[in-house]
Scaffold this active site. Sequence first.
Site, PDB file in Angstrom:
ATOM      1  N   LYS A  91      -1.320  -4.438  -5.821  1.00  0.00           N
ATOM      2  CA  LYS A  91      -1.749  -4.427  -7.584  1.00  0.00           C
ATOM      3  C   LYS A  91      -1.863  -5.005  -7.529  1.00  0.00           C
ATOM      4  CE  LYS A  91       1.721  -5.627 -10.134  1.00  0.00           C
ATOM      5  NZ  LYS A  91       0.960  -5.780 -11.317  1.00  0.00           N
ATOM      6  N   ASN A  92      -1.918  -6.456  -8.088  1.00  0.00           N
ATOM      7  CA  ASN A  92      -2.719  -7.365  -7.979  1.00  0.00           C
ATOM      8  C   ASN A  92      -4.420  -7.557  -8.016  1.00  0.00           C
ATOM      9  OD1 ASN A  92      -0.417  -8.449  -9.773  1.00  0.00           O
ATOM     10  ND2 ASN A  92       0.247  -8.800  -8.533  1.00  0.00           N
TER      11      ASN A  92
ATOM     12  N   CYS B  76       5.985  -7.912 -17.890  1.00  0.00           N
ATOM     13  CA  CYS B  76       7.115  -8.668 -18.118  1.00  0.00           C
ATOM     14  C   CYS B  76       7.749  -9.749 -18.979  1.00  0.00           C
ATOM     15  CB  CYS B  76       7.239  -8.877 -16.665  1.00  0.00           C
ATOM     16  SG  CYS B  76       7.410  -7.067 -14.983  1.00  0.00           S
TER      17      CYS B  76
ATOM     18  N   ARG C  36       2.829 -15.989 -20.809  1.00  0.00           N
ATOM     19  CA  ARG C  36       1.272 -16.408 -19.898  1.00  0.00           C
ATOM     20  C   ARG C  36      -0.230 -15.874 -21.492  1.00  0.00           C
ATOM     21  NH1 ARG C  36       2.945 -12.041 -15.050  1.00  0.00           N
ATOM     22  NH2 ARG C  36       3.464 -10.523 -16.480  1.00  0.00           N
TER      23      ARG C  36
ATOM     24  N   ASP D 218       5.777 -14.441  -7.200  1.00  0.00           N
ATOM     25  CA  ASP D 218       6.402 -13.402  -7.451  1.00  0.00           C
ATOM     26  C   ASP D 218       6.786 -12.961  -5.765  1.00  0.00           C
ATOM     27  OD1 ASP D 218       4.080 -12.703  -9.094  1.00  0.00           O
ATOM     28  OD2 ASP D 218       3.106 -11.474  -8.495  1.00  0.00           O
TER      29      ASP D 218
ATOM     30  N   ARG E  56       6.474  -0.316 -11.720  1.00  0.00           N
ATOM     31  CA  ARG E  56       4.984  -0.521 -12.074  1.00  0.00           C
ATOM     32  C   ARG E  56       4.197  -1.505 -10.688  1.00  0.00           C
ATOM     33  NH1 ARG E  56       5.611  -5.272 -15.013  1.00  0.00           N
ATOM     34  NH2 ARG E  56       3.527  -5.439 -15.217  1.00  0.00           N
TER      35      ARG E  56
END
Length: 425
Positions: free
Chosen positions: A22-23, A120, A125, A312, A404
């Site tokens: 995903k990232n 989230c 951030r 994570d 997600r």
Amino acid sequence: MDHLLIRGGRRLSGTVPISGAKNAALPDLCAALLTADPVLLTNVPHLDDVATMLRLLREMGVAIDHQPDADQGRVQLHAATISRPAAPYERVKTMRASILALGPLLARCGQARVSLPGGCAIGSRPVDQHIKGLKAMGADIVVEHGDIIAKLPAGRSRLQGARITTDMVTVTGTENLLMAATLAQGATVLENAAQEPEVVDLAELLIAMGARIEGHGTSRITVQGVDQLHGAAHRVVPDRIEAGTFLCAVAATGGETLLTGARADHMDAVIDKLRDAGAHITAQADGVHIRVDGRLQAQSLRTHEYPGFPTDMQAQFMALNCVAEGTAKVTETIFENRFMHVNELLRLGARIEIDGNVAVVQGVPKLSGAHVMATDLRASASLVIAALVADGQTHVDRIYHLDRGYDHMERKLRGLGADIERVRP
């Protein structure tokens, strides 16, 4: 609203495919904004965040051919013209990665309007490092009514190369500035750059598009700007966080599993901790193999930027520690609100005490099923792992967080023997 119903107590065994990251996929999709030629991405995961990014890019005028079932996800993007260099709030409120459109839009179009991102609720951030870097490259930027409004000064057609030292290591900040620098005039040096595999993946895509980049994967990245980029084909790197999550699930439940496509060299910190706990893990040509016999030993950990232990993976490893033998300290150094899963783990019978950014976990022989609620993406995964080892039934609510970032997680777990189902209202 969908929820997961999990009946725990089964060992996980078999083979599970690891999807694209995903990232990595999200910045790779934004990189297509930098060229008028088609960009082909494969191994793009089937995720809600990816769908949101594709909708956003379509609204900007990008032509997209998406075949999610082909080669684990095939996406061709063609940004021949960008009719709307903007990312509005209604699209970005659930996904922080929307900020990654800022650098490419500014570099390609000379202007951009991007709403401050959501995502989230795991802590602050800030995007100030993105803004600081783009200003150093000559952009005029203001923040008004929740939007970042950026443009080039009058009479200037390109960003200017600069030496940029961020105040902290920031993955999306490094990616944003990296993309912007590819079309800047002159050289850009990014100091204190993020070293994550996803940053390296983006740099390799940009190089395939004609960018001149050196030092990616280190703390100093040098970019020599070019006049234009061209199309390319690129396969998204495997998801090290999904792989780490499945490793923790097998470690908690016991069993033997091959994670096909996983890259052991991207997960050194997680694999080292699992081996210390007693898991048998080997890197193979086709993936990563894990075998677990009996109860593991609790392991203390401290999150850190790559190549350290990833934030994570903190929640997932905590779930493993909840049923391991002994006591462990989990120290979170990246995000200040990333222990919200603890209260839900306590509902399952875990023994955890929090003191500031440190959680002390005392392992228990068994957890017991209960109703729990996910608070963020990785917390969702930790609750699933805990539910897989708990006696009885566990209902995990608010799994839209899970969707997600995990590609058909319940389907993959069923393939390993878990008793798990998605319940729709």
